[in-house]
Scaffold this motif. Structure first.
Motif, PDB file in Angstrom:
ATOM      1  N   LYS A   1       0.927  -1.227   0.099  1.00  0.00           N
ATOM      2  CA  LYS A   1       0.038   0.185  -0.200  1.00  0.00           C
ATOM      3  C   LYS A   1       0.842   1.270  -0.023  1.00  0.00           C
ATOM      4  O   LYS A   1       2.166   1.299   0.423  1.00  0.00           O
ATOM      5  N   THR A   2       0.335   2.319  -0.534  1.00  0.00           N
ATOM      6  CA  THR A   2       1.108   3.512  -0.483  1.00  0.00           C
ATOM      7  C   THR A   2       0.961   4.025   0.891  1.00  0.00           C
ATOM      8  O   THR A   2      -0.195   3.701   1.705  1.00  0.00           O
ATOM      9  N   ASP A   3       1.594   5.004   1.386  1.00  0.00           N
ATOM     10  CA  ASP A   3       1.340   5.659   2.652  1.00  0.00           C
ATOM     11  C   ASP A   3       0.078   6.259   2.781  1.00  0.00           C
ATOM     12  O   ASP A   3      -0.501   6.252   3.753  1.00  0.00           O
ATOM     13  N   GLU A   4      -0.305   6.879   1.459  1.00  0.00           N
ATOM     14  CA  GLU A   4      -1.505   7.403   1.835  1.00  0.00           C
ATOM     15  C   GLU A   4      -2.932   6.577   1.890  1.00  0.00           C
ATOM     16  O   GLU A   4      -3.772   6.732   2.728  1.00  0.00           O
ATOM     17  N   GLN A   5      -2.573   5.367   1.020  1.00  0.00           N
ATOM     18  CA  GLN A   5      -3.716   4.289   1.373  1.00  0.00           C
ATOM     19  C   GLN A   5      -3.608   3.685   2.615  1.00  0.00           C
ATOM     20  O   GLN A   5      -4.717   3.565   3.430  1.00  0.00           O
ATOM     21  N   ARG A   6      -2.458   3.396   3.386  1.00  0.00           N
ATOM     22  CA  ARG A   6      -2.438   3.072   4.657  1.00  0.00           C
ATOM     23  C   ARG A   6      -3.074   3.816   5.892  1.00  0.00           C
ATOM     24  O   ARG A   6      -3.615   3.596   6.740  1.00  0.00           O
ATOM     25  N   SER A   7      -2.844   5.294   5.584  1.00  0.00           N
ATOM     26  CA  SER A   7      -3.363   6.331   6.558  1.00  0.00           C
ATOM     27  C   SER A   7      -4.744   6.176   6.476  1.00  0.00           C
ATOM     28  O   SER A   7      -5.396   6.233   7.360  1.00  0.00           O
ATOM     29  N   ARG A   8      -5.467   6.015   5.263  1.00  0.00           N
ATOM     30  CA  ARG A   8      -6.850   5.953   5.170  1.00  0.00           C
ATOM     31  C   ARG A   8      -7.474   4.715   5.920  1.00  0.00           C
ATOM     32  O   ARG A   8      -8.114   4.669   6.545  1.00  0.00           O
ATOM     33  N   LEU A   9      -6.497   3.548   5.667  1.00  0.00           N
ATOM     34  CA  LEU A   9      -6.882   2.025   6.192  1.00  0.00           C
ATOM     35  C   LEU A   9      -7.062   2.208   7.773  1.00  0.00           C
ATOM     36  O   LEU A   9      -7.765   1.833   8.393  1.00  0.00           O
TER      37      LEU A   9
END
Length: 376
Positions: free
Chosen positions: A107-115
């Protein structure tokens, strides 16, 4: 369809949490007869709580619902399946080096943050430690959905567990709308825990984004973490003299109620004068107990592994009498105030005697009861 048929059916508060608690206990212990075990489990649960006190926190409105018209869950197990867990998973015999079998989706950092934002309030994950939570984040994959798309259908086999990041979703039993998820919540866990067909249909009402985890990964992370947590805390609690007053099953319930917390060196854990929210058992490291005086804080005690603190304010129903600091990097097991009152009744006399010992220690330090009146 009549208005009566379309009416929204809500599960009573606490039902979903109790079913999850029961299912995890059952899958960990694997008893011979599910009905006999259910009778024993719920009898214990009733005996271990105060009158009119629920055994677990009430779920949020966004959590899963089931039809009131369906047969009781335990009855369905007894008549429908001999094995609740047909695809056997034994957490005790699952080797630690098998962790690599858990799926990892980059996951990108942005995806992981959203998750992280999406899963932070999910009941199933609230007792996972940091390492286990990272396994959850690694194992989840993103699913984009469109309006009217079916995510799960009633009667199908369970394949994934879902966490909502965005979008609205409708839950149906038959043709009856029983719940609407609005941009938060989760669904699909019961079919995976029990290896039973889906109890409801979930359909997207809008565009949306979901995070999903497959069945085997879900079971491995959830059940293995629950098994490890129980074994670790049972071992810890066996070495707490106060808890010798508890029966084995009471210690087991206590172990299941504990939540892991970590603190860095010098970090304050509790503050003198604050309202009490729970007590702490020390897993690893040392804790400095200090009392505020005119000349500054005075250390009155140092506690180590297997000892506990924070119970004084819970027994007396007064503000915290002292502050507690991590003397080094520590791990503690936290028991909230509701669980304390529900599970530690048999130990109350011992804790009250400990309060007298505590006051004796303070008198030795400060000279008289008058000098410690402000502390209490």
């Amino acid at each position: 369809m009549s208005n009566q048929t379309k009416q929204r059916i809500q599960v009573p508060d606490g039902l979903r949490d109790v079913l999850l608690e029961f299912s995890i206990a059952y899958l960990l212990e694997q008893p011979g007869d599910v009905v006999d075990y259910a009778v024993e489990f719920f009898t214990r649960l009733q005996e271990n709580r105060k009158t009119n006190m629920v055994a677990v926190e009430a779920p949020s409105p966004d959590e899963s619902v089931m039809s009131q018209e369906e047969e009781p869950l335990v009855t369905r197990f007894a008549t429908r399946r001999k094995s609740v867990f047909a695809e056997t998973y034994d957490p005790e015999n699952d080797p630690d080096d098998d962790e690599g079998a858990t799926a990892i989706f980059p996951k990108t950092d942005e995806q992981r943050s959203r998750l992280v934002e999406s899963v932070k309030n999910i009941l199933l994950f609230r007792s996972l430690d940091k390492e286990q939570m990272n396994q959850v984040l690694d194992a989840m994959f993103e699913k984009i959905v469109r309006p009217d798309e079916y995510i799960i259908r009633q009667g199908d086999d369970g394949d994934n567990f879902y966490v909502i990041e965005s979008g609205k979703y409708r839950a149906f039993v038959g043709e009856t709308l029983i719940h609407t998820y609005d941009n938060s919540g989760s669904f699909g866990e019961l079919a995976l825990l029990y290896n039973m067909p889906r109890a409801a249909t979930i359909q997207a009402a809008t565009d949306g984004q979901l995070w999903a985890m497959d069945r085997q990964t879900f079971r491995r992370i959830l059940l293995k973490s629950a098994f490890r947590k129980r074994k670790m805390y049972e071992s810890l609690l066996d070495n707490v003299p106060m808890l010798k007053a508890l029966q084995n099953y009471e210690r087991m319930n206590l172990a299941d109620a504990l939540v892991p917390k970590s603190y860095g060196k010098g970090e304050r854990i509790i503050k003198q004068g604050d309202a009490a929210d729970g007590m702490y058992f020390i897993e690893d490291g040392t804790v400095s107990i200090r009392i505020q005086q005119e000349e500054g804080e005075i250390e009155i005690s140092v506690l180590g592994k297997g000892q506990y603190f924070g119970e004084l304010a819970l027994v007396t129903h007064r503000p915290r009498a002292a502050s507690a600091y991590a003397a080094d990097n520590i791990k503690v097991a936290f028991l909230d105030v509701d669980a304390f009152e529900r599970l530690l009744g048999p130990c109350m006399d011992i804790m009250k005697r400990n309060i007298d010992d505590y006051e004796t220690q303070l008198i030795k330090i400060f000279g008289s009861k008058n000098n410690i009146s402000d502390i209490r």
